[in-house]
Scaffold this motif. Structure first.
Motif, PDB file in Angstrom:
ATOM      1  N   ALA A 110      15.974  11.298  -6.483  1.00 33.60           N
ATOM      2  CA  ALA A 110      15.948  12.251  -5.374  1.00 33.60           C
ATOM      3  C   ALA A 110      15.063  11.745  -4.241  1.00 33.60           C
ATOM      4  N   ILE A 111      13.933  11.126  -4.567  1.00 28.76           N
ATOM      5  CA  ILE A 111      13.061  10.557  -3.531  1.00 28.76           C
ATOM      6  C   ILE A 111      13.805   9.471  -2.763  1.00 28.76           C
ATOM      7  N   ASP A 112      14.518   8.615  -3.488  1.00 28.08           N
ATOM      8  CA  ASP A 112      15.293   7.563  -2.829  1.00 28.08           C
ATOM      9  C   ASP A 112      16.354   8.155  -1.909  1.00 28.08           C
ATOM     10  N   LYS A 113      17.006   9.222  -2.363  1.00 29.61           N
ATOM     11  CA  LYS A 113      18.062   9.820  -1.552  1.00 29.61           C
ATOM     12  C   LYS A 113      17.490  10.440  -0.283  1.00 29.61           C
ATOM     13  N   VAL A 114      16.360  11.143  -0.387  1.00 29.96           N
ATOM     14  CA  VAL A 114      15.761  11.760   0.792  1.00 29.96           C
ATOM     15  C   VAL A 114      15.284  10.692   1.779  1.00 29.96           C
ATOM     16  N   MET A 115      14.793   9.568   1.260  1.00 31.65           N
ATOM     17  CA  MET A 115      14.299   8.501   2.127  1.00 31.65           C
ATOM     18  C   MET A 115      15.419   7.723   2.797  1.00 31.65           C
ATOM     19  N   MET A 116      16.481   7.403   2.036  1.00 32.48           N
ATOM     20  CA  MET A 116      17.483   6.452   2.535  1.00 32.48           C
ATOM     21  C   MET A 116      18.911   6.954   2.500  1.00 32.48           C
ATOM     22  N   GLY A 117      19.164   8.103   1.877  1.00 31.54           N
ATOM     23  CA  GLY A 117      20.520   8.607   1.822  1.00 31.54           C
ATOM     24  C   GLY A 117      21.149   8.409   0.455  1.00 31.54           C
ATOM     25  N   GLU A 118      22.355   8.909   0.292  1.00 34.69           N
ATOM     26  CA  GLU A 118      23.071   8.844  -0.984  1.00 34.69           C
ATOM     27  C   GLU A 118      23.611   7.432  -1.231  1.00 34.69           C
ATOM     28  N   LYS A 119      23.845   7.111  -2.494  1.00 32.57           N
ATOM     29  CA  LYS A 119      24.451   5.836  -2.829  1.00 32.57           C
ATOM     30  C   LYS A 119      25.850   5.746  -2.225  1.00 32.57           C
ATOM     31  N   ARG A 122       0.829  17.629  -1.330  1.00 33.63           N
ATOM     32  CA  ARG A 122       2.202  17.356  -1.793  1.00 33.63           C
ATOM     33  C   ARG A 122       2.398  17.855  -3.222  1.00 33.63           C
ATOM     34  N   GLU A 123       1.395  17.652  -4.059  1.00 33.83           N
ATOM     35  CA  GLU A 123       1.500  18.130  -5.440  1.00 33.83           C
ATOM     36  C   GLU A 123       1.596  19.657  -5.476  1.00 33.83           C
ATOM     37  N   HIS A 124       0.831  20.323  -4.617  1.00 32.56           N
ATOM     38  CA  HIS A 124       0.891  21.790  -4.543  1.00 32.56           C
ATOM     39  C   HIS A 124       2.282  22.262  -4.115  1.00 32.56           C
ATOM     40  N   ILE A 125       2.834  21.605  -3.097  1.00 31.49           N
ATOM     41  CA  ILE A 125       4.162  21.984  -2.600  1.00 31.49           C
ATOM     42  C   ILE A 125       5.220  21.745  -3.671  1.00 31.49           C
ATOM     43  N   LEU A 126       5.147  20.611  -4.349  1.00 28.96           N
ATOM     44  CA  LEU A 126       6.101  20.335  -5.420  1.00 28.96           C
ATOM     45  C   LEU A 126       6.008  21.378  -6.528  1.00 28.96           C
ATOM     46  N   GLY A 127       4.776  21.808  -6.846  1.00 28.19           N
ATOM     47  CA  GLY A 127       4.602  22.837  -7.868  1.00 28.19           C
ATOM     48  C   GLY A 127       5.221  24.164  -7.466  1.00 28.19           C
ATOM     49  N   ILE A 128       5.120  24.501  -6.176  1.00 30.08           N
ATOM     50  CA  ILE A 128       5.728  25.751  -5.693  1.00 30.08           C
ATOM     51  C   ILE A 128       7.243  25.712  -5.862  1.00 30.08           C
ATOM     52  N   HIS A 129       7.869  24.588  -5.496  1.00 29.67           N
ATOM     53  CA  HIS A 129       9.328  24.491  -5.557  1.00 29.67           C
ATOM     54  C   HIS A 129       9.839  24.191  -6.962  1.00 29.67           C
ATOM     55  N   ALA A 130       8.938  23.892  -7.890  1.00 26.80           N
ATOM     56  CA  ALA A 130       9.350  23.632  -9.271  1.00 26.80           C
ATOM     57  C   ALA A 130       9.279  24.873 -10.150  1.00 26.80           C
ATOM     58  N   VAL A 181      13.541  17.125  -2.221  1.00 30.08           N
ATOM     59  CA  VAL A 181      13.418  16.266  -3.400  1.00 30.08           C
ATOM     60  C   VAL A 181      13.642  17.068  -4.673  1.00 30.08           C
ATOM     61  N   MET A 182      12.980  18.230  -4.783  1.00 35.68           N
ATOM     62  CA  MET A 182      13.145  19.056  -5.971  1.00 35.68           C
ATOM     63  C   MET A 182      14.576  19.563  -6.091  1.00 35.68           C
ATOM     64  N   ALA A 228      16.860  16.634  -7.125  1.00 30.14           N
ATOM     65  CA  ALA A 228      16.627  16.276  -8.523  1.00 30.14           C
ATOM     66  C   ALA A 228      17.359  17.239  -9.450  1.00 30.14           C
ATOM     67  N   ALA A 229      17.339  18.534  -9.104  1.00 28.84           N
ATOM     68  CA  ALA A 229      18.066  19.518  -9.900  1.00 28.84           C
ATOM     69  C   ALA A 229      19.574  19.265  -9.849  1.00 28.84           C
ATOM     70  N   ILE A 230      20.071  18.835  -8.690  1.00 28.86           N
ATOM     71  CA  ILE A 230      21.497  18.523  -8.557  1.00 28.86           C
ATOM     72  C   ILE A 230      21.864  17.327  -9.428  1.00 28.86           C
ATOM     73  N   TYR A 231      20.998  16.302  -9.428  1.00 29.28           N
ATOM     74  CA  TYR A 231      21.257  15.133 -10.274  1.00 29.28           C
ATOM     75  C   TYR A 231      21.299  15.536 -11.752  1.00 29.28           C
TER      76      TYR A 231
END
Length: 498
Positions: free
Chosen positions: A311-320, A250-258, A287-288, A291-294
């Motif tokens: 962003a993690i909360d939004k991906v897990m449960m949706g927007e506020k 997961r850390e590797h994937i996040l690094g690629i998209h960051a 998530v990445m 987060a950029a949109i926020y």
């Protein structure tokens, strides 16, 4: 000769219709029937070539995008297995020396969003092959024989485009192959049975020595539904599992998209990887992106950890959401979520990441847990602790209000699923039993016994923390969010009542 007969028939038909109209016969119904039949015939013929024509629209037949295995994170084992299989194409002299038969097919299995399609594209680049892709749904039609024709067109298109591009090989990728490759039940002959039969015939017709070579790759998340004839050696020779990434992945994937995003210097991707336990590669990319949109929405110059957590909360449960709740309802929701949080910290110290009162998706509030490390094997004690965490929201409501609410419905479903897992794993008083031996009464009895016992234990656990409930409640009602660190600080400061 056939062409002339068609012309004669068409001309004669037109002349006959003209004569009948001349003598006063109503030819309109005949014309309508002819028009409908012509339209149906045109539809069948045009859609019969959709696999080839659709290739230009969906990227079929193009050399794969500049995507390499290094750009795919979190799948080291799957990549190494796939590269070994692809070396049979890249190193023909070496495999010929050992008398190895090159593989004809590679099946990628695993949950959605784990990178199966990306691996197929990277395989095409690694082997310098033409990449031709299709989805299983493109081959299923109500017209008999259309799906089988599209299979033939797909393989024909791959060979033609490889030859035209001067390539020695082509990768044919079929996504969601379970749509056409499902088990045949021996019953009524169906259209997609013909499609599967044609696919099996095409795979048998792949000669590893011919040029251009054809390597067929397919993806599914329901391998158990595939027909055994499709899975046997000589067709899909190698089955590669593409599973959810672990923390390192997961850390590797996040690094690629960051790479193309301005992250704040204080952002630790390892921490984000911990908080995103169970996320697929597609979810991590989202998530990445979120987060950029926020950050852009708040007119910030860099992406901070606060944006990533949201962003993690939004991906897990949706927007506020903008739901308006009464104060009494907000207090009940807060007590419910604090019950989850307190029990989680007592059972799994350090596991609470956030306690939130803000509505998100279908939830009026939530507790986000932060696992200390990835875990894949569970003991009875661990699963009982998970059940207590699930029941603690309802237990807290009973302690403060004397009754429960409908907000516990999802928690009870989660607890029942854990009980089912324990029974099927032989972790209950029933011992080792087969699932088929369990009657509805048996399930009801064991579930009621376990859940009632654990509910009582959960209540006793929470009764000694009434002051912590009240103090944390004031903060939640005011600020709507309580971080895990601040919550643990409150637990340390608050004396436990007798």
């Amino acid at each position: 000769m056939l062409k002339h007969w068609k012309e004669l028939l068409i001309g004669g038909g037109i002349a006959l219709l003209g004569f009948l109209a001349y003598i006063g016969y109503n030819v309109m119904p005949v014309l309508i029937v002819i028009a409908i039949g012509s339209l149906l015939l045109f539809a069948v013929k045009s859609r019969g070539h959709l696999a080839t024509a659709g290739g230009d629209r969906h990227g079929q037949g193009r050399v794969a995008q500049q995507l390499s295995f290094d750009e795919i994170g979190g799948q080291e084992r799957a990549k190494s297995e796939l590269i070994e299989a692809l070396d049979f194409i890249v190193k023909p002299e070496e495999i010929a020396r050992f008398g190895i038969r090159p593989l004809k097919g590679i099946l990628l299995t695993g949950p959605p969003g784990t990178g199966k399609t990306l691996l197929a594209k990277a395989a095409a680049r690694y082997t310098d092959s033409i990449y031709v892709a299709a989805s299983g749904s493109e081959f299923v039609e109500m017209y008999v024989g259309v799906g089988a024709g599209r299979i033939r067109d797909l393989f024909k298109s791959a060979r033609q485009k490889a030859a035209k591009a001067g390539k020695n090989s082509a990768v044919v990728f079929i996504d969601e192959i379970d749509v056409i490759g499902g088990k045949r039940d021996g019953g009524q002959h169906r259209e997609y049975d013909q499609t599967l039969n044609q696919l099996l015939t095409e795979m048998d017709g792949i000669h590893t020595s011919e040029s251009p070579r054809i390597l067929i790759m397919a993806a599914t998340n329901r391998k158990e539904m595939l027909d055994p004839a499709l899975l046997r050696p000589g067709r899909f020779d190698r089955h590669i599992g593409v599973e959810l990434p672990d923390k390192k992945g997961r850390e590797h994937i996040l690094g690629i998209h960051a790479r193309n995003k301005p992250l704040h210097a204080d952002v630790e991707l390892s921490r984000v990887a911990e908080e995103s336990f169970g996320f697929s590669g597609a979810q991590l990319e989202s998530v990445m992106n979120e987060a950029a949109i926020y950050a852009m929405r708040e007119e910030e110059q860099e992406i901070s950890h606060r944006h990533l957590s949201s962003a993690i909360d939004k991906v897990m449960m949706g927007e506020k959401t903008d739901r308006e709740a009464t104060r009494e309802e907000r207090e009940r929701v807060a007590i419910h979520e604090l019950g989850h949080a307190i029990t989680a910290e007592l059972v799994r110290p350090g596991s609470v990441s956030t306690v939130a009162l803000s509505p998100r998706g279908q939830a009026l509030g939530y507790v986000r847990h932060q696992p200390q490390q990835d875990q894949y094997l569970y003991t009875a004690e661990f699963l009982e602790g998970q059940i207590m965490i699930a029941l603690s929201g309802a237990a807290a409501e009973e302690i403060f209000y004397g009754s429960r609410s409908t907000g516990s419905r999802g928690d009870f479903d989660q607890a029942m699923n854990i009980v089912r897992t324990m029974v099927e794993s032989g972790l209950t008083e029933l011992g080792i039993v087969d699932r088929s031996m369990m009657t509805p009464d048996s399930w009801a009895k064991i579930s009621s016994t376990m859940l009632d016992k654990l509910m009582q234990q959960t209540k006793q656990l929470l009764l000694g923390h009434r002051q912590l409930f009240l103090r944390a409640l004031d903060i939640l009602l005011t600020e709507e969010n309580l971080s895990g660190d601040r919550f643990r600080e409150l637990m340390r400061e608050e004396p436990v009542s007798a």
